[in-house]
Scaffold this motif. Sequence first.
Motif, mmCIF file in Angstrom:
data_model
loop_
_atom_site.group_PDB
_atom_site.id
_atom_site.type_symbol
_atom_site.label_atom_id
_atom_site.label_comp_id
_atom_site.label_asym_id
_atom_site.label_seq_id
_atom_site.Cartn_x
_atom_site.Cartn_y
_atom_site.Cartn_z
ATOM 1 N N UNK A 100 50.030 6.190 5.497
ATOM 2 C CA UNK A 100 51.354 6.066 5.601
ATOM 3 C C UNK A 100 51.655 6.761 7.102
ATOM 4 N N UNK A 101 52.894 6.354 7.758
ATOM 5 C CA UNK A 101 53.427 6.901 8.980
ATOM 6 C C UNK A 101 53.740 8.514 8.665
ATOM 7 N N UNK A 102 53.818 9.083 10.021
ATOM 8 C CA UNK A 102 54.322 10.526 9.913
ATOM 9 C C UNK A 102 54.919 10.340 11.202
ATOM 10 N N UNK A 103 55.686 11.573 11.338
ATOM 11 C CA UNK A 103 56.548 11.619 12.691
ATOM 12 C C UNK A 103 56.647 13.152 13.188
ATOM 13 N N UNK A 104 56.154 13.283 14.284
ATOM 14 C CA UNK A 104 56.360 14.588 15.016
ATOM 15 C C UNK A 104 57.778 14.745 15.522
ATOM 16 N N UNK A 105 58.371 15.586 14.782
ATOM 17 C CA UNK A 105 59.808 15.799 15.221
ATOM 18 C C UNK A 105 60.091 16.912 16.040
ATOM 19 N N UNK A 106 59.155 18.158 16.184
ATOM 20 C CA UNK A 106 59.673 19.136 17.042
ATOM 21 C C UNK A 106 58.446 20.250 16.720
ATOM 22 N N UNK A 151 58.157 11.431 17.388
ATOM 23 C CA UNK A 151 57.173 10.517 17.876
ATOM 24 C C UNK A 151 56.162 10.085 16.602
ATOM 25 N N UNK A 152 56.392 8.940 16.376
ATOM 26 C CA UNK A 152 55.894 8.167 15.064
ATOM 27 C C UNK A 152 54.489 8.153 15.280
ATOM 28 N N UNK A 153 53.666 8.581 14.130
ATOM 29 C CA UNK A 153 52.149 8.559 14.100
ATOM 30 C C UNK A 153 51.946 7.460 13.115
ATOM 31 N N UNK A 154 51.523 6.315 13.668
ATOM 32 C CA UNK A 154 51.368 5.154 12.500
ATOM 33 C C UNK A 154 49.873 5.365 11.738
ATOM 34 N N UNK A 155 50.011 4.909 10.549
ATOM 35 C CA UNK A 155 48.631 4.921 10.068
ATOM 36 C C UNK A 155 47.338 4.475 10.718
ATOM 37 N N UNK A 156 46.295 5.081 10.712
ATOM 38 C CA UNK A 156 45.250 4.472 11.047
ATOM 39 C C UNK A 156 45.189 4.505 12.713
ATOM 40 N N UNK A 157 46.223 5.258 13.229
ATOM 41 C CA UNK A 157 46.230 5.035 14.797
ATOM 42 C C UNK A 157 46.092 6.680 15.326
ATOM 43 N N UNK A 158 45.852 6.651 16.785
ATOM 44 C CA UNK A 158 45.791 7.911 17.397
ATOM 45 C C UNK A 158 46.545 7.972 18.440
ATOM 46 N N UNK A 159 47.460 8.795 18.491
ATOM 47 C CA UNK A 159 48.608 8.862 19.500
ATOM 48 C C UNK A 159 48.117 10.209 20.547
#
Length: 174
Positions: A67-73, A101-109
Amino acid sequence: MQVKKLTSASITRAIACAAVLAYFLAPALADEVKAGDLVITQAWSRATPGGAKVGGGYLTIQNKGSAADRLIGGSADVADKVQVHEMATTNGVMTMRPLGLSIEPGKTVKLAPGGYHLMLLDLKSPLKQGDKVPVTLEFEKAGKVKLSLDVQGVGAKGPAGVRPIGALIARSNS
Ligand SMILES: [Cu+2]
């Protein structure tokens, strides 16, 4: 089903690739922070010159979940506010804007100079090379995550022990 035979040349190439990858990844493994499905590595910052009131924070976030997560602050003792920013150049003008900043599943940001970054606003004291600055990040799902930013020199382009890939590319193009 076809089975592809590995030639010795392709094996040599694979070993060379693995060695290069290990070279880039090794420093990251020492300092990883896990929060749920997120793995955070290479958190670093740059020393702030003189009376600078803002500092940057850079890190790599990998989402190993589904599932996506989000860095909000975030927050830090050393600064009044910590925001997530995106730097962009529009019509030759450099702009920064706060965002989640959205961190999509399986992705590296990757948060790095010139792109996404943490912005430490209203610094109470300068960031000095060699310092480890404690910062708390806030994610929508993973919640609060504590880590520390490894402060590099003023002109550093990447975390210690890792050669900036951009610089290598630039060199090979010149
Ligand atoms: Cu900024």
